[in-house]
Design an enzyme around this catalytic site. Structure first.
Site, PDB file in Angstrom:
ATOM      1  N   ILE A   1       6.496  -5.094   7.560  1.00 59.95           N
ATOM      2  CA  ILE A   1       5.134  -5.242   7.058  1.00 59.95           C
ATOM      3  C   ILE A   1       5.116  -6.086   5.795  1.00 59.95           C
ATOM      4  O   ILE A   1       4.287  -6.994   5.646  1.00 59.95           O
ATOM      5  CB  ILE A   1       4.508  -3.863   6.809  1.00 59.95           C
TER       6      ILE A   1
ATOM      7  N   ASP B   1      13.222  -5.548  -3.490  1.00 65.84           N
ATOM      8  CA  ASP B   1      13.788  -4.771  -2.396  1.00 65.84           C
ATOM      9  C   ASP B   1      15.289  -4.724  -2.594  1.00 65.84           C
ATOM     10  O   ASP B   1      16.003  -5.667  -2.264  1.00 65.84           O
ATOM     11  CB  ASP B   1      13.450  -5.400  -1.044  1.00 65.84           C
TER      12      ASP B   1
ATOM     13  N   ALA C   1       1.164   1.963   2.200  1.00 65.56           N
ATOM     14  CA  ALA C   1       2.453   2.469   2.691  1.00 65.56           C
ATOM     15  C   ALA C   1       2.382   3.974   2.936  1.00 65.56           C
ATOM     16  O   ALA C   1       2.152   4.423   4.059  1.00 65.56           O
ATOM     17  CB  ALA C   1       3.551   2.120   1.700  1.00 65.56           C
TER      18      ALA C   1
ATOM     19  N   ASP D   1      -5.058   3.121   0.893  1.00 64.88           N
ATOM     20  CA  ASP D   1      -5.306   3.582   2.256  1.00 64.88           C
ATOM     21  C   ASP D   1      -4.609   4.909   2.523  1.00 64.88           C
ATOM     22  O   ASP D   1      -4.853   5.541   3.541  1.00 64.88           O
ATOM     23  CB  ASP D   1      -4.794   2.527   3.252  1.00 64.88           C
TER      24      ASP D   1
ATOM     25  N   GLU E   1      -4.084  14.272   2.119  1.00 69.58           N
ATOM     26  CA  GLU E   1      -5.108  13.616   2.936  1.00 69.58           C
ATOM     27  C   GLU E   1      -5.881  14.649   3.748  1.00 69.58           C
ATOM     28  O   GLU E   1      -5.275  15.474   4.425  1.00 69.58           O
ATOM     29  CB  GLU E   1      -4.456  12.586   3.859  1.00 69.58           C
TER      30      GLU E   1
ATOM     31  N   HIS F   1      -6.685   6.080   5.663  1.00 72.26           N
ATOM     32  CA  HIS F   1      -5.423   5.850   6.383  1.00 72.26           C
ATOM     33  C   HIS F   1      -5.676   5.034   7.652  1.00 72.26           C
ATOM     34  O   HIS F   1      -5.323   5.437   8.768  1.00 72.26           O
ATOM     35  CB  HIS F   1      -4.733   7.174   6.728  1.00 72.26           C
TER      36      HIS F   1
ATOM     37  N   GLY G   1      -4.465   1.892   8.175  1.00 76.12           N
ATOM     38  CA  GLY G   1      -3.524   0.784   8.302  1.00 76.12           C
ATOM     39  C   GLY G   1      -3.164   0.437   9.734  1.00 76.12           C
ATOM     40  O   GLY G   1      -3.068  -0.731  10.098  1.00 76.12           O
ATOM     41  N   ALA G   2      -2.950   1.443  10.561  1.00 78.17           N
ATOM     42  CA  ALA G   2      -2.546   1.191  11.949  1.00 78.17           C
ATOM     43  C   ALA G   2      -3.698   1.345  12.929  1.00 78.17           C
ATOM     44  O   ALA G   2      -3.473   1.323  14.142  1.00 78.17           O
ATOM     45  CB  ALA G   2      -1.422   2.148  12.332  1.00 78.17           C
TER      46      ALA G   2
END
Length: 530
Positions: free
Chosen positions: A152, A171, A231, A256, A261, A279, A281-282
């Site tokens: 991503i 990273d 994330a 997000d 939650e 949430h 994102g997907a």
């Protein structure tokens, strides 16, 4: 007996169809938790979930037949992976299935936050027509700092570069050449926070990343900077973020995901310089169909032929190397079984040696398969590449992985050795390609050079090196109608003892082995099932 699959979250029709077309017995039961989930798992061979079902250790107590958990999506924080691993249950996800969708959502949040689109929308819906308080900022020319360059994160960088943004990344697990190919520079986290105009998070939630952006880290960010999190909740300290936003030090945040939650009662809900989504994102039609079909295919492949893709709790096999390496994975498992039958009491250490540069990327997987096969005859319960290392550690067995450069005259080779207080056993094998066929063979046992093809039923004899022993062994087998497919003999240094390796069409029965051990000159007789 039918192979049962429990789908415990909403899954697209395409994913269900893949499972049923494979002849699996599929049951869809959603909203299971606690005792209900534990009982539902009894007799189930595969479990498919998204993010709603919490598969904890208590639920897995009912998993008496479970072999695989498939997560349709990337995050597996709703699955107790260590508990599943201890039970030998493979946990798979779909790391790339929703990558495009989530990356696009991150870009959308950046644009919405930079141009104050939610506030402008609400203003017009309320009957107002004013630009006061709605002035945004351009992203062109700004610096994007991406934390985490996985699937991503890389897609976000590509899209940001298309917007004429500059990009830097943090990273610690990324090879430098990968960042170079993306055309960006990797920097320490504190430098990224001080430099970036927009910070976008794309790391999993782990003990190391929990509250990664706490009050101290947020204080390092540039005044007026924007923060994006698509994330996982918990990566950002939300109380500290509220203070940084309320004070005006940060320009805004778009989230997000949240630590809890839905985020009921969160102080972030009262701020005007935040964009919050539930949430999403997907959450596109394409992504949900893609991850459902992908995880269904992975589960079918695993249940049908043991193929493992995208497992989070066992060593990976690089896809581009699969055809070349898989015969060596099978070889390692066979050698582990062979050594396991040779072991005496007091096993204390196991060594796996991969000889040849081509095997280096697969060393962990080779070791896991070899140790699992070796332990299978010595411990109770399921043993596989998932839990082999845990079971060995529980029993105080040291596992060593040895990488040896170069190779042999046959190419690459694998060796497995076992050690006890006063004894040691070692076998070495290779993969031989004859025409279009691939054969796995022994090349050495306890230092004795021997050439023997590995077959499902084998017999290992250690004997005094004298005439008549081979014939006597053959007579015992013949009396029990066990056909011999092959025989190889090697002599130990000094010539006093010999090793015989028999390939059989069927397993030698226990009474045959007892008869062999009673023969003059026979020191040991062990049946080996591969």
């Amino acid at each position: 007996m039918s192979v049962r699959v429990l789908v415990a979250d909403d899954l697209s029709d395409g994913g269900i169809a893949v499972l049923r077309e494979a002849g699996l017995d599929v049951e869809v039961r959603t909203a299971l938790k606690g005792d209900a989930l534990r009982e539902a798992l009894r007799g189930v061979h595969a479990l498919v979930v998204r993010s709603a079902t919490k598969v904890d250790a208590a639920a897995l107590e009912g998993a008496d037949s479970l072999r695989v958990i498939g997560r349709a999506g990337i995050g597996v924080d709703n699955v107790d992976v260590p508990a599943a691993s201890r039970r030998g249950i493979v946990v798979m996800n779909t790391p790339s299935g929703n990558a495009v969708t989530t990356a696009e959502h991150a870009i959308a949040l950046k644009m919405a936050l930079a141009r104050r689109l939610p506030q402008a929308h609400a203003s017009v819906k309320a009957g107002r027509w004013t630009k006061t308080g709605l002035r945004g900022v351009e992203l062109c020319g700004k610096t994007l700092g991406v934390v985490g360059l996985g699937n991503i994160g890389r897609l976000v960088v590509e899209r940001a570069l298309g917007l004429r943004m500059q990009a830097i990344a943090h990273d610690p697990y990324l090879p430098e050449d990968v960042a170079g190919r993306l055309g960006i520079r990797c920097v320490p986290l504190d430098e990224l926070l001080r430099t970036a105009d927009v910070v976008s998070l794309h790391v999993p939630l782990t003990p190391r990343t929990r509250n990664l952006l706490d009050a101290g880290a947020l204080a390092l960010m540039k005044p007026g900077a924007l923060l994006i999190n698509t994330a996982r909740g918990g990566i950002v300290d939300e109380a500290a973020l509220h203070d940084a936003l309320a004070s005006g030090r940060l320009g805004g945040a778009a989230l997000d995901v949240f630590a809890s939650e839905p985020p009921a009662g969160s102080p972030l809900l009262g701020l005007d310089n935040v964009v919050l989504t539930p949430h999403l994102g997907a959450s596109t039609e394409e992504a949900q169909e893609r991850v459902a079909v992908e995880i269904a295919r992975q589960v079918v492949e695993f249940l049908g032929r043991g193929a493992v893709r995208n497992a989070v709790n066992m060593p990976p096999l690089p896809p581009e190397m699969r055809a070349q390496i898989e015969p060596y994975v099978e070889l390692a498992a066979m050698l582990g079984s062979f050594v396991g039958r040779m072991c005496e009491a007091g096993l204390s250490a196991v060594e796996i040696e991969a000889e040849g540069d081509v095997l280096a990327p697969a060393l962990r997987l080779l070791a896991a398969e070899a140790v699992a096969s070796l332990l299978r005859g010595h411990v109770e319960g399921p043993v596989n590449a998932v839990n082999a290392a845990m079971l060995a550690a529980d029993r105080g067995i040291r596992v060593a992985e040895i990488r040896k450069a170069g190779g042999t005259e046959r190419g690459a080779a694998v060796a497995v050795a076992a050690y006890g207080g006063t004894w040691s056993r070692r076998v070495r094998g290779a993969v031989v390609r004859v025409g279009g066929a691939v054969e796995k063979c022994l090349v050495e046992i306890d230092g004795v050079r021997i050439e023997a093809g590995l077959s499902p039923h084998m017999l290992l004899i250690r004997n005094d090196n004298r005439p008549g022993v081979i014939g006597a062994i053959g007579t015992v087998l013949g009396d029990r109608a066990v056909n011999v497919a092959g025989l190889r003999v090697g002599t130990l240094p000094g010539g006093a003892e010999a090793i015989q390796v028999w390939s059989l069409d069927a397993a030698a029965p226990d009474d045959a082995l007892e008869s062999m051990r009673a023969l003059p000159g026979v020191l040991s007789a062990v049946g080996v099932a591969l």
